[in-house]
Structures are given as structure tokens and as C-alpha cells.
Design a protein around this motif. Sequence first.
Motif, PDB file in Angstrom:
ATOM      1  N   SER A 252       7.897   2.665   2.282  1.00 34.66           N
ATOM      2  CA  SER A 252       6.493   2.754   1.601  1.00 34.66           C
ATOM      3  C   SER A 252       5.463   3.655   2.007  1.00 34.66           C
ATOM      4  N   PHE A 253       5.749   4.748   2.806  1.00 36.71           N
ATOM      5  CA  PHE A 253       4.945   5.729   3.551  1.00 36.71           C
ATOM      6  C   PHE A 253       6.009   6.837   3.837  1.00 36.71           C
ATOM      7  N   GLN A 333      -2.259   5.667  11.114  1.00 41.45           N
ATOM      8  CA  GLN A 333      -1.776   4.169  10.789  1.00 41.45           C
ATOM      9  C   GLN A 333      -1.630   3.215  11.738  1.00 41.45           C
ATOM     10  N   ALA A 378      -0.231  12.032   0.832  1.00 39.66           N
ATOM     11  CA  ALA A 378      -0.633  11.202   1.907  1.00 39.66           C
ATOM     12  C   ALA A 378      -1.867  11.793   2.640  1.00 39.66           C
ATOM     13  N   GLN A 382      -5.360   9.514   3.011  1.00 43.38           N
ATOM     14  CA  GLN A 382      -6.003   9.312   4.303  1.00 43.38           C
ATOM     15  C   GLN A 382      -7.572   9.901   4.069  1.00 43.38           C
ATOM     16  N   PHE A 439       4.411   3.975  -3.299  1.00 46.24           N
ATOM     17  CA  PHE A 439       3.571   5.094  -2.746  1.00 46.24           C
ATOM     18  C   PHE A 439       2.829   5.819  -3.699  1.00 46.24           C
ATOM     19  N   MET A 442      -0.216   3.755  -5.406  1.00 47.53           N
ATOM     20  CA  MET A 442      -1.101   3.890  -4.250  1.00 47.53           C
ATOM     21  C   MET A 442      -1.874   5.352  -4.517  1.00 47.53           C
ATOM     22  N   SER A 510       5.708  -4.464   1.440  1.00 45.34           N
ATOM     23  CA  SER A 510       4.427  -4.056   1.652  1.00 45.34           C
ATOM     24  C   SER A 510       3.565  -3.921   0.424  1.00 45.34           C
ATOM     25  N   TYR A 513      -0.461  -4.427   0.740  1.00 42.57           N
ATOM     26  CA  TYR A 513      -1.582  -3.218   0.690  1.00 42.57           C
ATOM     27  C   TYR A 513      -2.008  -2.457  -0.436  1.00 42.57           C
ATOM     28  N   TRP A 573       1.313  -2.494   6.750  1.00 42.00           N
ATOM     29  CA  TRP A 573       0.204  -2.287   6.012  1.00 42.00           C
ATOM     30  C   TRP A 573      -0.803  -1.079   6.298  1.00 42.00           C
ATOM     31  N   TYR A 574      -1.151  -0.326   5.220  1.00 45.32           N
ATOM     32  CA  TYR A 574      -1.877   0.664   5.283  1.00 45.32           C
ATOM     33  C   TYR A 574      -2.879   0.864   6.194  1.00 45.32           C
ATOM     34  N   SER A 577      -6.342  -1.053   5.345  1.00 43.66           N
ATOM     35  CA  SER A 577      -6.119  -2.477   4.951  1.00 43.66           C
ATOM     36  C   SER A 577      -7.040  -3.310   5.834  1.00 43.66           C
TER      37      SER A 577
END
Length: 736
Positions: A252-253, A333, A378, A382, A439, A442, A510, A513, A573-574, A577
Motif C-alpha cells: 500500500s506504499f 512514516q 508519495a 506527504q 495507493f 489515496m 491497510s 488509513y 497506517w499512513y 493517521s
Amino acid sequence: MTTAVAIQPNMPRPTPIPIAAARPRKQRSPSGKENLVTGKPVSNTVSPVANIRTRKERPCDACRRRKSRCVIHEGAVLCVLCEFHKQECTFVQSPLPRKRKVVDDGKRDSPNNQKKSRSVEAEPPPLALPTPTITATAPSPLPIQTSLTNQDLPHLGETLGLQRRQHSRYIGLSSPFDSLLIGLSHFDTRNESTFDLGTLRRVNDHECFIMLPDENTQDYADEADTLNLVEQIVHPHGPALLDIYFRTIHPSFPIIQKHLFVERYRSGDRTFSPPLVAGMYILALNWWSFDPNLAGYPKPDAARLEAIATKSLSLAMERPKLSTIQAGLLLLQRPEADSWSLTTQLVAIGQELGLHLDCSGWSIPLWERGLRKRIAWALYMQDKWSSLIHGRPSHIFGANWAVKAINDDDFKEEGDGYETRLEDSEEVHAENERGQILFAQMIRLTAIMAEVMDTFYTQVAIQDFANAGKNSTRLILDRAKPVQIKLKEWFAKLPASTRMDASTNSRLSSTGYLHLAYFATEITLHRRIVQSLDPSTADPYLLFICRSAAKTRLISAMDFVNRLKPDHLQAFWYFASKINFTLIGTFGSLLWATAPAHEEAEFYKTRLREYRWTLSVSSKRAEFLEYAVQMLDASRAMLNNLAEKPSLAQQISSAGVPPAAPAPTSSMGPPKSQGQQLQSPEDVEMHEGAELRRYPSASSFHGFANEGFDQIGASATGSRQGTAEGSAVGDTSRSN
């Protein structure tokens, strides 16, 4: 003897991904135009035999005469200067005698002199894996380092952001390197042109980078020692920790090129970025106690790893590469990470690497284009979520963001130079697909959240609302409607695999999140509306509608937290979160503080007490929730200073009207009909009295009824469903 032990999970989690020993690679010719670097051909008449180096640090004869640094790119036949001057590149002359400097006896053996005498270009020893698979192992001595030549490793020289001994910096249009002048340079088959300040690397007709050697940056020679230190701290559990990382965090990341990393690690490559490897280990350590084959051993010192990672990352920023951004994102993270300054540094480095540009047509390998896009998005997330949780301005603006939307092709792993690889099982492949969808969703949600921040929380927006005075709430509602529609449509179109009720097949999920981020976005929107309400001047009908919609959002968010299962709590968890859980409590405290009547305030007080209990219980499986509990306690302490609110009966009595029921429970009821406003005390009496008769005692009060919310066309969600498919913001602005 080292013994390999398969990891048997004691909780719902993905099965381990075995990474088998590499089979001998077959030589093949490059296939696919997308993986070739095209440019102007350069004719060479020198035989490649003349360029066979049998030394580690020997310059060619011409560079020795010039006393210049001799650089040969991976896969090149001639050194940079000999290619530029179109001359032979030979290694037949003897070294010239050197004049030794007089060094004091007291300084001759100092550590600084020993460090300077070491060759910065020497090939570091490879990392020999203690086992042929990345899995948990019993304690054993550190692996013996064996020799490994560059010919045994895939070449990364065609990449832009992952070369081993040089880094790239983007040349902007307004810089001293004018694009027209750059176009006059002679570019070779690698799209490179060498001059005194460095090497120009052209990726298309418009964008160009300058390639600079790593050796000229601070402490470059110590990178191999730093990586060795990182491996020693986790030895012999490094492979097992990487297994945890790739099955728990990576799906997921996906900011790392998984197969490329695994094959390099398995092949003994010793040129990894120390902060990147340390960051992967640090995150994986969060699942140490859940692994039966690791829990029995002493846990590696995470604090020491973090100290090394932080220091080495600051040094890596002087020679920025894609691995620098990857390392920084992973370190951010960590559940306890909270670094606004590091986020801003990563954004600046990302711009230096050209991550804000559209790389879809660049002359770089196809897999690197996809990797750059994943890292870019990403970094975008962030920046935007850091802006929300810190309440500070974002550093990425749409006018300078040219990255295309992510698609399925951006997750492909093919073309990285490894002929053979271990194929993922169907189960692992399905898990990776779910993670990629998560991903991508999100990213889309983050774009909507960024619009909320730009619309309501910039200094310009704040001033606009202040200038609106009594009409600020209506102005906010007008601006909220378009973004609320986007948010509702995003939720309605969520793929089935990302919904909370999707089957996890006893694996960690996940998806939590993503849905938590959705509630945080809605709360951020409604929070601004509630802040603008003034009971003394607001239209009673408008006040009711806005507070009713806000209450619905709060109940949905709290019930979402109540329904989290161990499969969700123990997953990745991102980073935002931790704060997003806290924002739910903050929103509840805001509604409590602004409640017009004692009964409504008591309702929020009770719900916040229940929410705190839920977080406390859940924190046994997700320790980062302790932060949300602490913040709830801090808000509760502030609310101790809140003045006692009058009861609904007192409010009615003060208006000169006797109460309709002895035990009132609600501050206001639903409107008489769609679009009808409460303009007089008689209207207030009628509707509040009806609501009082409906809720005869405080103990039976369950919040505002949803009838009024439904009447204005909102898609209200029941408190036990918690799907929160939208709110009434857009409709409230229309009905008023």
C-alpha cells in the motif's frame, strides 16, 4: 551453521514472500525501445580492448598527464575526457613520481589523515546473504564478505536518479544554463555532454540535468561503513525484516522498485543507500513482536538505527538521488515521526531531481519512469497531509506540478536488467494489486483534501471570510458545495477492494488509513463551517442545518473507529493517521464547546468519553493511538474552563414561553418543511416543543433526528453504518 526458519504468522497477516537465490543471468540484448537511451551517435575508432582496467583507482594516461579526474561511466568504452576529445584511452604508461608532503609525526597517524588516504572510488565489498531466502534466521556470525565485480550486477548507468557514483540536478529555464546554449552542445549516445563543470544529461528536447560526481560530496567514502553498521545492528535478522517490509508496508506504499531491490540485495550489491535500508528496517521493526520466529530474540536497537539513518540522510542530501527521497519518506512514516522541516527538505530535493516534471517521454528506462511517478505522488501526499496536520502552508502548487495521473503501467517491474526473478504467487499478486488501488485512491483523495485546504485555510481565504462579517457562513457554504460534491463522488466510486467490508482473507488490510483520511477531510471541511457559526446572529434554521450535518459526520467517524478489526489495526497506517484519529476528537470537542444547550453538550461529552475508551482499547494493537488519547485528555482539560450552558427549558423560559415537556433533551428540532425557516419565537416554541415531546427524557436522547437532514436532499448515513457517503453542505448552501 545458519538455519533458515519459515515465518509462521500468529495473527491475520500476509504470507511471507520467499525470495529465492538468483539463478545465473543470461546475456541478452536490450529489447523494447522504451528501455533504450537514444541520442546523437558518436563514432569511436578505439578498440574496447584498450580500456580494460585491471586496477581500482588508476587514471588513463591522458588524464594522468592532465592531472584530471578520470571518470568512466558504467558500460562506456572511453573515459569522459577521452571521449570528449576523441582520443585513445590507454593505460600503458607508468605512474609519475609524486612529491611527498612533510607531515608531523603527531598527525601522520591521525584518523583524519587515514580517512583522506582511503580511496573514495574503491568498490565496497558486497553484502553476502546468510541465507538464500529473505526469511528469519537463527543467530550466526556476520557473513564473510566476498568479491563481486561490477560485471555481475545490472548496470544502472542508463538511469537518471539511481546511478551509483554520480547524482543529477535539474537545470531550470531561468538558470545560467540557457536551453538554447545547451542545445549547441554535442551529446553522445547516452545523451550526455561533458564539460568542465560536470556532465549534461538531456532527457528530452526541453529538460536537462547536470550530473556531478558523488566523490566530491561530504563523507562519501564512509557510505559503505555506514551501511555495514546498519547491517550489524539488525544481523542476522536483516532478510527477515525485509520480508516483513515487503509484505506489510510495500503493497500500500509502493515507493520502492521491489524486484530490483530484492535482486540487488540477493546478488550481493553493496551500493544501497544507508538511510534507505535503515528506514526499511525501522518500519519493519514495528511488527517484530508479531512474528513468532523473531519475537524470541532481542529486538534490534531502533533508536540507534534512527540516529544513523538521520545522520546519513542529511549527508545523502548533498548527493541527492531517488533513494534519498525514498529514505526520507520512509522515515516520516514512523508512528513517532513528526518533522515538518524534513518534509520541506524532501520537497526541495524532489524539485532538484525533477520529480515535479512529466517524465513520461524521457529517455530513461521505462521502469524508472513509473518509479519516479510513484515517488513524486508519495511526496505530493506527504506535503499536503503535513500541511493539514500542522496547519501550515503547502510547498507544492498546481501551477508547477506537471506529474501525470498514476496508472497501472507505473507499477510494472519489468526491464530492470535482471533476466530471472521469482514470480509472486497469485495471493501475493492479488495483495499487491489491492495495495496499488489503495495507493492510487489515496492520491485522488489527497487532491480533494488539498482543494479543501486551498479553499478554506489559506491566508487569502481567511481574510475573505473575515471581510464577509455576518455573511461568512453563507460564503463558506457557497465555496464548500463544489468540493463537497467531488468528495461525495470519490466515495461513491471507490473500488470494492478498498471498502471496509471487503474480505481480507485473514490478511492485514491497510484500507483503514484511506477511510480515516476521508473522514479527516470531511471533518476539516465541516470544522470551518462550525467555526463560522454565531448563535447570536445566525439564522436559526441555518444553525440547525450546519450543526446537524456536523454531528452526522462526527458520529459516522466515531463509529468507523469502533468497527476497526485487528486486521486493520495491526496493518500499516499512513503517517497522518495518528493526527487524523485526533482530529475526530478535536471536532467532537469543538461541537461540545459550541453547543447552545446543556443537553447537547452532554451528548458530545458522552460520545467523547466512549471514543476515548475505544482508542485506549485499540491502542493495545496500534500503539500510535496513544497519541490521540493524550490529545483527547488535553482537550478535555481545556473544556474544564467552559462555562455551564443553560438547559433547553431555561432557554424557552427566558423567551417567556413555558416549556412543553418537563425533561427537554434537544436544543432544536428539524425544520417544519424543506426550505422553511424559523423566524419567530412562536416557530421556535412549536418545533422545540415537538422535539421535546419526542425525547421525553435526557437518558433517551440520541442526538438530532435525521429527518431534517434528509429533507434537504442530503445523503445522510446512519450512525451504525458509518459509510458517510456525503454531507448536506452543498444542499444547505442551495436551500439558503
